[in-house]
Design a protein around this motif. Structure first.
Motif, PDB file in Angstrom:
ATOM      1  N   ASP A  42      -2.643  12.907  -4.508  1.00 52.69           N
ATOM      2  CA  ASP A  42      -3.130  12.017  -3.444  1.00 52.69           C
ATOM      3  C   ASP A  42      -3.009  10.579  -3.951  1.00 52.69           C
ATOM      4  OD1 ASP A  42      -4.517  10.621  -1.500  1.00 52.69           O
ATOM      5  OD2 ASP A  42      -5.948  12.229  -1.186  1.00 52.69           O
ATOM      6  N   TRP A  43      -1.824  10.017  -3.769  1.00 53.38           N
ATOM      7  CA  TRP A  43      -1.569   8.714  -4.371  1.00 53.38           C
ATOM      8  C   TRP A  43      -2.428   7.610  -3.759  1.00 53.38           C
ATOM      9  CZ3 TRP A  43      -0.002   4.845  -1.220  1.00 53.38           C
ATOM     10  CH2 TRP A  43       0.698   5.166  -0.051  1.00 53.38           C
ATOM     11  N   GLN A  44      -2.880   7.787  -2.506  1.00 51.98           N
ATOM     12  CA  GLN A  44      -3.747   6.779  -1.907  1.00 51.98           C
ATOM     13  C   GLN A  44      -5.063   6.650  -2.676  1.00 51.98           C
ATOM     14  OE1 GLN A  44      -2.143   9.191  -0.188  1.00 51.98           O
ATOM     15  NE2 GLN A  44      -1.164   8.322   1.624  1.00 51.98           N
ATOM     16  N   ILE A  45      -5.579   7.800  -3.150  1.00 54.45           N
ATOM     17  CA  ILE A  45      -6.797   7.792  -3.960  1.00 54.45           C
ATOM     18  C   ILE A  45      -6.547   7.046  -5.268  1.00 54.45           C
ATOM     19  CG2 ILE A  45      -8.358   9.265  -5.288  1.00 54.45           C
ATOM     20  CD1 ILE A  45      -8.961   9.487  -2.368  1.00 54.45           C
ATOM     21  N   SER A  58      -4.253   4.787  -5.881  1.00 56.92           N
ATOM     22  CA  SER A  58      -4.046   3.371  -5.604  1.00 56.92           C
ATOM     23  C   SER A  58      -5.371   2.644  -5.434  1.00 56.92           C
ATOM     24  CB  SER A  58      -3.190   3.215  -4.340  1.00 56.92           C
ATOM     25  OG  SER A  58      -3.028   1.862  -4.011  1.00 56.92           O
ATOM     26  N   LYS A  59      -6.267   3.248  -4.677  1.00 56.25           N
ATOM     27  CA  LYS A  59      -7.572   2.624  -4.428  1.00 56.25           C
ATOM     28  C   LYS A  59      -8.357   2.451  -5.722  1.00 56.25           C
ATOM     29  CE  LYS A  59     -11.689   3.097  -1.519  1.00 56.25           C
ATOM     30  NZ  LYS A  59     -12.361   3.938  -0.504  1.00 56.25           N
ATOM     31  N   TYR A  69       0.073   5.780 -10.828  1.00 56.05           N
ATOM     32  CA  TYR A  69       0.552   6.921 -10.044  1.00 56.05           C
ATOM     33  C   TYR A  69       2.018   6.746  -9.696  1.00 56.05           C
ATOM     34  CZ  TYR A  69       0.336   3.841  -5.955  1.00 56.05           C
ATOM     35  OH  TYR A  69       0.539   2.818  -5.061  1.00 56.05           O
ATOM     36  N   ARG A  98       4.861   8.127  -6.462  1.00 49.87           N
ATOM     37  CA  ARG A  98       4.898   8.681  -5.114  1.00 49.87           C
ATOM     38  C   ARG A  98       6.318   9.136  -4.799  1.00 49.87           C
ATOM     39  NH1 ARG A  98       4.400   4.082  -0.464  1.00 49.87           N
ATOM     40  NH2 ARG A  98       4.808   5.973   0.728  1.00 49.87           N
ATOM     41  N   GLU A 101       3.994  -0.218   1.916  1.00 48.97           N
ATOM     42  CA  GLU A 101       2.559  -0.008   1.680  1.00 48.97           C
ATOM     43  C   GLU A 101       2.171  -0.294   0.232  1.00 48.97           C
ATOM     44  OE1 GLU A 101       1.213   3.889   3.907  1.00 48.97           O
ATOM     45  OE2 GLU A 101       3.177   4.212   2.982  1.00 48.97           O
ATOM     46  N   THR A 102       3.089  -0.059  -0.673  1.00 49.27           N
ATOM     47  CA  THR A 102       2.754  -0.119  -2.102  1.00 49.27           C
ATOM     48  C   THR A 102       3.620  -1.102  -2.882  1.00 49.27           C
ATOM     49  OG1 THR A 102       4.201   1.820  -2.416  1.00 49.27           O
ATOM     50  CG2 THR A 102       1.845   2.237  -2.189  1.00 49.27           C
ATOM     51  N   ASP A 143       1.592  -3.103  -5.342  1.00 46.41           N
ATOM     52  CA  ASP A 143       0.493  -2.400  -6.005  1.00 46.41           C
ATOM     53  C   ASP A 143       0.786  -2.301  -7.503  1.00 46.41           C
ATOM     54  OD1 ASP A 143      -1.538  -0.790  -6.873  1.00 46.41           O
ATOM     55  OD2 ASP A 143      -1.249   0.776  -5.365  1.00 46.41           O
TER      56      ASP A 143
END
Length: 201
Positions: free
Chosen positions: A24-27, A29-30, A35, A37, A74-75, A78
């Protein structure tokens, strides 16, 4: 949210320093946890010509490459992102023969076959020379360019098929890579996850 805190704490506790692919790369990232993707192949405007290989000479292919890369926006900035995989185990790779052989035998009408016929004409000036080189009596450039291909390519065709398979694969990966780099110039392109050691072509 609690699960995310616990999972990340456990990863740190046992010494992991990145989230792996399919996590769960969104987790991650937050939380600022390193990570990777993966992008998912989709070519809505470009016909597929052998399994999941798109017609890379089709005029819609560049636009589909841009759409393919768009999720990276999106990233793109990041700092926790290490890089992205272009795809996982492309289905066109699960073959022993050159990619172009699969295209020739399974796709009766595509721009890639027409490009292959032009390539062959540069190497074999006449239909007769092509037929002799491939060991297929009566073979013509027109038969290569389109229509059901009713011959099983033999050893004499191997070098041509392999060399143009390299052209097709390069055009595929170069198109995706350039589009991804335009969207995200900051992270590693980790390439395609091939299912085994890729063939020489």
């Amino acid at each position: 949210p609690r699960w995310a805190e616990v999972a990340i704490a456990q990863l740190r506790l046992i010494g992991f320093n990145t989230f792996g692919n399919w996590s769960d790369w969104q987790i991650a990232s937050k939380a600022g946890f390193p990570y990777v993707r993966q992008l998912e192949p989709h070519f809505p405007r470009t016909p597929l010509i052998f399994r999941d290989m798109p017609d890379v000479f089709h005029p819609s292919f560049p636009d589909d490459c841009s759409a393919y890369a768009a999720p990276l926006s999106e990233t793109a900035n990041d700092p926790a992102l290490v890089g992205y995989f272009l795809m996982n185990e492309p289905q066109w790779g699960f073959v022993d023969e050159p990619l172009m052989q699969g295209i020739l035998l399974s796709c009766p009408d595509c721009e890639t076959r027409r490009a292959f016929a032009r390539f062959l004409r540069q190497r074999h000036a006449t239909d007769a020379q092509l037929a002799a080189a491939w060991g297929i009596p009566g073979l013509t450039f027109s038969a290569v360019a389109g229509g059901p291909f009713r011959h099983q390519p033999g050893p004499g065709a191997r070098a041509d098929l392999e060399e143009f398979s390299t052209v097709v694969a390069a055009r595929f990966f170069d198109g995706l890579t350039a589009a991804c780099r335009r969207v995200d110039p900051n992270h590693l392109n980790l390439g395609g996850r091939y299912y085994t050691a890729p063939p020489l072509w």
